[in-house]
Write a protein that holds these residues in place. Structure first.
Motif, PDB file in Angstrom:
ATOM      1  N   VAL A  38      24.953 -41.187   3.239  1.00 42.55           N
ATOM      2  CA  VAL A  38      24.038 -41.875   3.829  1.00 42.55           C
ATOM      3  C   VAL A  38      24.157 -41.584   5.490  1.00 42.55           C
ATOM      4  CG1 VAL A  38      22.960 -43.937   4.210  1.00 42.55           C
ATOM      5  CG2 VAL A  38      23.922 -43.489   1.950  1.00 42.55           C
ATOM      6  N   TYR A  40      22.766 -42.071   9.612  1.00 50.23           N
ATOM      7  CA  TYR A  40      22.140 -42.946  10.604  1.00 50.23           C
ATOM      8  C   TYR A  40      20.659 -42.025  10.701  1.00 50.23           C
ATOM      9  CZ  TYR A  40      22.951 -39.914  14.632  1.00 50.23           C
ATOM     10  OH  TYR A  40      23.175 -38.791  15.562  1.00 50.23           O
ATOM     11  N   GLY A  42      19.070 -40.807   8.405  1.00 50.54           N
ATOM     12  CA  GLY A  42      18.155 -40.509   7.046  1.00 50.54           C
ATOM     13  C   GLY A  42      18.101 -39.111   7.033  1.00 50.54           C
ATOM     14  N   GLU A 291      21.298 -47.496   6.283  1.00 52.42           N
ATOM     15  CA  GLU A 291      20.944 -46.522   7.217  1.00 52.42           C
ATOM     16  C   GLU A 291      20.533 -47.366   8.522  1.00 52.42           C
ATOM     17  OE1 GLU A 291      17.464 -44.327   6.110  1.00 52.42           O
ATOM     18  OE2 GLU A 291      18.516 -43.045   4.602  1.00 52.42           O
TER      19      GLU A 291
END
Length: 476
Positions: A38, A40, A42, A291
């Motif tokens: 995951v 930051y 996306g 996120e």
């Protein structure tokens, strides 16, 4: 080992692993054979080729502009406050009464819940965007609210009692059983005055110093805005991902928390490298919440080998070298990113304490040579809902821009040597026929294949991506 035939191209075969990275689905984990990542960012500007970037900033701005509102609705979701930020909340009780036995209902009691947990403190009070001055007892001291406004604060202690004033003046509707344990709230009492409340009932918000966090570095639980500790808290909380300590790479997390605490030069002094200050709505999807939290530290989160691992936005020198001996099949090499995926400017909003803790644009970060090369601006909107420093916001935006301009990527079909890696790990690649000699890359995806190999997607990395020089920061 099969011949290391090098395939150079601009395409990549689809895979479940590629779909699970940087905005993928946490449910794609199958045992420990797939590393879920995951990011930051996306899936907007890094990773395998994809559709053009979509501006997701407006939805984040909409959510944050509602953060300071006092909500009046029968059912609402819980909120979690990390760090320090201005917060409204749902109105859970309202009561009118007369004063001194008169016939006029001129006293109004309101109860507003700011956080679904214990907080460190409830600070300054706002009516709309106006800060209200209070004395030590919570009474307003300045016109037109002096003598008309009284505030009582409750930090959400697990054993807190009911608000005594509300029990006494609530007409039996608020009793000693109404304790709101584990809920941080404000009891607001208003005396009607046409001048003080010309616009009706005011919108109440507070400056909240939020959740207390467990720190694996010393085992203590205390308030902190350390970004790594906030993300760890969400992973381990029962309303988060409910991960146990045995599912966390604690040694790695301690290292990342230390990086977040490192002082970094600003325009006027220094600040911690990464802090996390904002509000999570627990109605949101866990992936979306992760996120959002990761934006605070330009971070990447992965799950591999049964453990969650975090990498914040800081240079980590590779300790693993990949070469022909680590291949089981040809690699696919992409020396350039698709033109539609290149950006040369990053702009967005952060939460500005200087602007009443409202969403405010930070100075855009642009790369003039890239703008010239690209024949014009190609911008990415990167909103930072958990950042309250414009210099920190600029540093995070610059990392995103520099990551995008490092364009080399590889699909690396590794043999079992790939088992020692995971998403987010730094590696060095040496393949002479491609001109790669110890070139830094970062593992974007990791997947164990049926033939007992490991498929890796690698993205170019460099120390310069994370290097900081305060001279390029802009004032607001």
């Amino acid at each position: 080992m099969p011949p290391a035939v090098i395939a150079v191209g601009a395409s990549i075969a689809g895979s479940a692993a590629a779909a699970a990275v940087g905005g993928g689905v946490i449910g794609a984990i199958v045992g420990a054979t797939v590393t879920v990542g995951v990011s930051y960012l996306g899936n907007r500007i890094v990773g395998p080729p994809k559709a053009p970037a979509v501006d997701l900033g407006q939805s984040m701005l909409d959510a944050r502009s509602g953060r300071t509102q006092m909500l009046v609705q029968p059912v609402t979701s819980h909120r979690v406050v990390y760090g320090e930020v201005r917060v409204g909340g749902p109105l859970v009780f309202a009561h009118t009464r007369t004063e001194g036995g008169g016939s006029k209902l001129d006293m109004l009691h309101l109860v507003v819940v700011h956080a679904a947990h214990e907080v460190e403190s409830l600070g300054a009070v706002w009516f709309g965007d106006t800060a209200i001055m209070l004395d030590g007892g919570g009474a307003a001291t300045a016109a037109p609210w002096a003598g008309k406004v009284q505030v009582w604060s409750h930090a959400g202690l697990p054993d807190q009692g009911a608000d005594a004033v509300l029990v006494a003046e609530g007409g039996g509707r608020w009793t000693h059983n109404h304790r709101l344990r584990g809920r941080a709230y404000t009891h607001l009492r208003l005396r009607y005055d046409p001048e003080a409340f010309a616009g009706g009932i005011p919108n109440l918000s507070r400056l909240v110093r939020g959740r207390k966090l467990w720190d694996p570095r010393d085992g203590a639980t205390r308030w902190s805005a350390n970004a790594a500790l906030c993300i760890l808290d969400y992973l381990m909380a029962p309303w988060g991902l409910a991960a146990g300590p045995d599912e966390i790479d604690l040694a790695g997390w301690i290292a990342q928390a230390n990086i977040c605490d490192e002082p970094v030069a600003t325009l006027t002094g220094a600040e911690p490298r990464y802090t996390c200050n904002g509000v999570l709505d627990l109605a949101g999807r866990p992936l979306d919440n992760l996120e959002s939290l990761l934006t605070s530290c330009a971070g990447r989160l992965s799950f591999t080998g049964g453990k969650w691992r975090l990498a914040v936005g800081a240079w980590q020198p590779p300790t693993v070298i990949l070469g022909e001996n680590e291949l089981r099949a040809p690699v696919t090499y992409r020396p350039w990113r698709s033109r539609r995926d290149l950006v040369n400017t990053v702009r967005g909003a952060f939460t500005s304490p200087a602007h009443n803790w409202q969403p405010t644009d930070y100075p855009p970060v642009a790369d003039a040579p890239s703008i010239a090369t690209d024949d014009g601006e190609a911008a990415l909107t990167l909103d930072l809902p958990f950042t309250t420093s414009h210099t920190m916001a600029q540093r995070i935006a610059r990392i995103a821009l520099r990551q995008n301009r490092r364009q080399k990527s590889l699909d690396w079909p590794a043999n079992l040597a790939g088992l020692r890696l995971a998403a987010g790990y730094p590696v060095a690649v040496s393949l002479g026929r491609l001109g790669l000699a110890g070139t830094p890359f970062r593992v974007e995806t990791w997947r164990l294949t049926e033939e007992m190999g490991v498929d890796l997607a690698l993205a170019e990395d460099a120390a310069e991506v994370y290097a900081h020089d305060p001279s390029w920061l802009k004032a607001m």
